[in-house]
Write an enzyme that holds these catalytic residues in place. Structure first.
Site, PDB file in Angstrom:
ATOM      1  CG  ASP A  97       1.164  -2.995 -10.249  1.00  0.00           C
ATOM      2  OD1 ASP A  97       1.667  -1.925  -9.909  1.00  0.00           O
ATOM      3  OD2 ASP A  97       0.858  -3.925  -9.469  1.00  0.00           O
TER       4      ASP A  97
HETATM    5  N1  URA Z   1      -2.446  -2.987  -6.044  1.00  0.00           N
HETATM    6  C1  URA Z   1      -1.572  -3.654  -6.813  1.00  0.00           C
HETATM    7  O1  URA Z   1      -0.931  -4.588  -6.367  1.00  0.00           O
HETATM    8  N2  URA Z   1      -1.436  -3.263  -8.097  1.00  0.00           N
HETATM    9  C2  URA Z   1      -2.142  -2.261  -8.644  1.00  0.00           C
HETATM   10  O2  URA Z   1      -1.982  -1.963  -9.827  1.00  0.00           O
HETATM   11  C3  URA Z   1      -3.040  -1.578  -7.832  1.00  0.00           C
HETATM   12  C4  URA Z   1      -3.173  -1.957  -6.527  1.00  0.00           C
END
Ligand code: URA
Length: 251
Positions: A97
């Site tokens: 993310d």
């Molecule tokens: N889990 C999440 O919530 N975000 C990420 O970027 C990776 C795993």
């Protein structure tokens, strides 16, 4: 077939075929799913023989604030800004993310990438998590056993309490799936929020020795370890050993 051969992304390959730049055995192809046997069929791109590019494997320490995609309509920085010196097109293996930092593997080896992201192979991914509140032992146990998310229950995870400060719990979580925003949703499912999330491991790969925002090529040893990971037998989902009768936390 072009993208499978690691010659470009699927989007690029579609654009090339659409622009009638690809010939197979003397004929321009129009069907993107046209099957080609490399070594047997004669494939030309812009009239020249198509070369299979060397496979490359990059390990990037992604900082928060960069998106894991090629180009952004909102103009935010992307992980490609951090690897601008790399001339070969590589794709990320899974995503992090915008606000997640940590280990991101990028490669033009689409077969390895597909294998590593296939949920049946359950490649472990380890994250350090700062939660917005103190979590009870019961919540940690729920995270280990499986919590109910909108897209189904999570598989068992390894969860270690690293430390509690006055207000926050710091955890290390290893999951074997890669669903969208999974760790954030798991923490929300037990009533807290993620304040900071860092991926520190992907299968046998770690961030050791890499500064934030920097990348390096995988070593031969890392590549062999990754190939071993890839060879591990796939297990059907749903046979995760979910403890029966345990409470489910919902998000
Ligand atoms: N889990 C999440 O919530 N975000 C990420 O970027 C990776 C795993």
């Amino acid at each position: 077939m072009i993208s499978k051969a690691g010659l470009g992304s699927r989007t690029e390959a579609l654009a090339w075929i659409h622009a009638r730049r690809v010939q197979v055995n003397g004929k321009i192809i129009e069907n993107p799913d046209h099957w080609v046997s490399f070594g047997k069929d004669k494939v030309l791109f812009d009239g020249k023989p198509l070369q299979t590019k060397e496979r490359i494997y990059l390990l990037l320490y992604k900082p928060a604030g960069y998106i894991t995609s090629y180009g952004d309509p909102e103009g935010r920085p992307t992980v490609y800004d951090l690897i601008s010196a790399v001339e070969t097109f590589v794709s990320p293996v899974g995503r992090l993310d915008l606000e997640t930092s940590g280990l991101l593997l990028l490669t033009n080896d689409t077969q390895l990438a597909e294998r590593l992201t296939n949920p049946l192979h359950k490649v472990p991914k380890t994250y350090l998590v700062k939660c917005s509140s103190l979590l009870t032992d019961e919540s940690l146990e729920a995270l280990r056993t499986g919590v109910e998310l909108s897209d189904g229950p999570t598989l068992p995870a390894q969860v270690k309490r690293l430390r509690d400060s006055e207000k926050y719990t710091h955890l290390e979580i290893t999951i074997h799936e890669g669903r969208n925003r999974q760790v954030r949703r798991m923490i929300e499912a037990v009533g807290s929020k993620v304040l900071k999330l860092v991926r520190v491991k992907l299968g046998p790969l770690t961030l050791d020795g890499l500064a934030i925002g920097k990348w390096r090529n995988l070593t031969e040893a890392e590549l062999s370890a990754l190939r071993e990971e890839r060879k591990k037998p796939a297990t059907p989902s749903g046979t995760s050993g979910q403890a029966s009768g345990s409470p489910r936390w919902r998000r």
